[in-house]
Design a protein around this motif. Structure first.
Motif, PDB file in Angstrom:
ATOM      1  N   ILE A  94       7.119  -2.814  -7.329  1.00 55.55           N
ATOM      2  CA  ILE A  94       6.239  -1.956  -6.534  1.00 55.55           C
ATOM      3  C   ILE A  94       5.576  -0.915  -7.425  1.00 55.55           C
ATOM      4  O   ILE A  94       4.402  -0.570  -7.241  1.00 55.55           O
ATOM      5  CB  ILE A  94       7.026  -1.288  -5.389  1.00 55.55           C
ATOM      6  N   ILE A 113       2.727  -5.724  -1.838  1.00 52.11           N
ATOM      7  CA  ILE A 113       4.009  -5.054  -1.593  1.00 52.11           C
ATOM      8  C   ILE A 113       4.864  -5.886  -0.637  1.00 52.11           C
ATOM      9  O   ILE A 113       6.070  -6.061  -0.848  1.00 52.11           O
ATOM     10  CB  ILE A 113       3.782  -3.638  -1.035  1.00 52.11           C
ATOM     11  N   VAL A 124      11.046  -0.609   0.809  1.00 49.46           N
ATOM     12  CA  VAL A 124      10.253   0.419   0.154  1.00 49.46           C
ATOM     13  C   VAL A 124      11.024   1.734   0.245  1.00 49.46           C
ATOM     14  O   VAL A 124      11.463   2.132   1.320  1.00 49.46           O
ATOM     15  CB  VAL A 124       8.879   0.564   0.835  1.00 49.46           C
ATOM     16  N   ASP A 128       8.775   5.145  -3.606  1.00 48.04           N
ATOM     17  CA  ASP A 128       7.731   4.118  -3.635  1.00 48.04           C
ATOM     18  C   ASP A 128       6.551   4.530  -2.761  1.00 48.04           C
ATOM     19  O   ASP A 128       5.387   4.361  -3.142  1.00 48.04           O
ATOM     20  CB  ASP A 128       8.275   2.777  -3.125  1.00 48.04           C
ATOM     21  N   TRP A 144       6.295   2.524   7.391  1.00 46.62           N
ATOM     22  CA  TRP A 144       7.459   2.648   6.520  1.00 46.62           C
ATOM     23  C   TRP A 144       8.184   3.973   6.702  1.00 46.62           C
ATOM     24  O   TRP A 144       9.411   4.039   6.565  1.00 46.62           O
ATOM     25  CB  TRP A 144       7.055   2.439   5.062  1.00 46.62           C
TER      26      TRP A 144
END
Length: 248
Positions: A94, A113, A124, A128, A144
Motif C-alpha cells: 500500500i 489497494i 488498511v 495507510d 475504511w
C-alpha cells in the motif's frame, strides 16, 4: 519511491534537451502550458494516461522520467491493463501504491489497494489511510474509517480531516460525543462547520458542561459567542467569561 519534484526536474531537462518551450510541449500534448509549468515545479504529476505520449514527445523512457524502476513498471502495467497481475506477482505494498498515486486517478488507486487487500488478506491501517488520503475519494476514506473504528485515535483523525467534508466530520464528531470525548473535538475544530461548533457549545451550555468546550471558543460564530457571553455574565461565571472574551 519517486519524487514529484525530481520528476519535474527531469521533464524540464528533457524538454530543454529537445529545445522546446513549455508552450510547445503543452501544444504537443494538447494541454495548457500551466500544466507543464506545474509539472516542472513539482506541484503536480502528469496523469498516467499522458505518460506514453509525454515520453514519446520527450524521446525518453518512463523509467528515465520517473527515476524509479518499480513505479515505472507499475505504471507500464497500468497502461497495458495488467496492473492487478503485477500487484499480485510483485507483492506491491500500500505504501508503494501511495507513492505512485500522484499520477493515478482516485479509482485506480482504490482498485489497486483493494487488489492488495484481497490478495494478502490485509487490512488498511490508519497510517495507510493517512498516506493515501490525498489520492482517494472521501467515500472510500469514510468506508475504511468505519471499518477500523479509528475515532479514538485523534491524531490520525486530525491528519485525515483536511480530506473529509463537513458531513463526514459531523459523523465522527457525533461518535466522539457518544464516547463522552467532547474535549477531543478541539483538534478538529479548524475543519468543522460553524454550525457544528455552535451546536456543540449550545448543548454544553444546556448541560452545564462548558469546561470541555473551551478550545472551541475561537471558532464560534459571533451570535453564539455573544449568546454564551451573556449567559456567563448573567451567571457570574467570570473565569469562563475571561476565556471567551478575546473572541467576542
Amino acid at each position: 519511491m519517486f519524487s514529484t519534484v525530481e520528476v519535474g526536474k527531469k521533464i524540464a531537462e528533457f524538454r530543454k534537451g529537445k529545445n522546446m518551450t513549455q508552450m510547445e510541449l503543452a501544444d504537443g500534448l494538447g494541454i495548457s502550458y500551466q500544466a507543464v509549468s506545474n509539472w516542472e515545479r513539482g506541484n503536480s504529476m502528469p496523469d498516467i494516461s499522458k505518460l506514453p505520449e509525454l515520453v514519446s514527445v520527450l524521446d525518453c523512457t518512463i523509467d528515465e522520467l520517473l527515476g524509479s524502476k518499480k513505479e515505472s513498471e507499475l505504471f507500464q502495467k497500468i497502461i497495458d491493463g495488467k496492473e492487478k497481475e503485477y500487484v499480485k506477482e510483485q507483492k506491491v505494498t500500500i505504501e508503494e501504491i501511495a507513492s505512485a498515486s500522484p499520477a493515478l486517478k482516485p479509482s485506480q488507486t482504490e482498485s489497486l489497494i483493494e487488489t492488495i487487500i484481497t490478495e494478502n488478506s490485509d487490512r488498511v491501517s490508519l497510517q495507510d489511510l493517512v498516506k493515501i488520503a490525498p489520492y482517494v475519494s472521501e467515500e472510500y476514506l469514510m468506508q475504511w474509517i468505519g471499518k477500523l473504528d479509528v475515532v479514538t485515535d485523534l491524531s490520525g483523525i486530525t491528519a485525515l480531516a483536511p480530506f473529509l467534508g463537513s458531513e463526514s466530520l459531523d459523523r465522527i464528531v457525533q461518535k466522539l460525543e457518544h464516547l463522552g470525548s467532547l474535549s477531543k473535538v478541539t483538534s478538529l475544530a479548524p475543519f468543522l462547520s460553524s454550525e457544528t461548533i455552535d451546536r456543540l457549545v449550545d448543548e454544553a451550555m444546556e448541560e452545564d458542561n462548558l469546561g470541555e468546550c473551551t478550545g472551541l471558543y475561537p471558532f464560534l460564530s459571533n451570535s453564539s459567542a455573544k449568546k454564551l457571553g451573556d449567559k456567563l455574565m448573567k451567571e457570574g461565571s467570570m473565569k469562563e467569561f475571561i476565556k471567551l472574551a478575546p473572541f467576542l
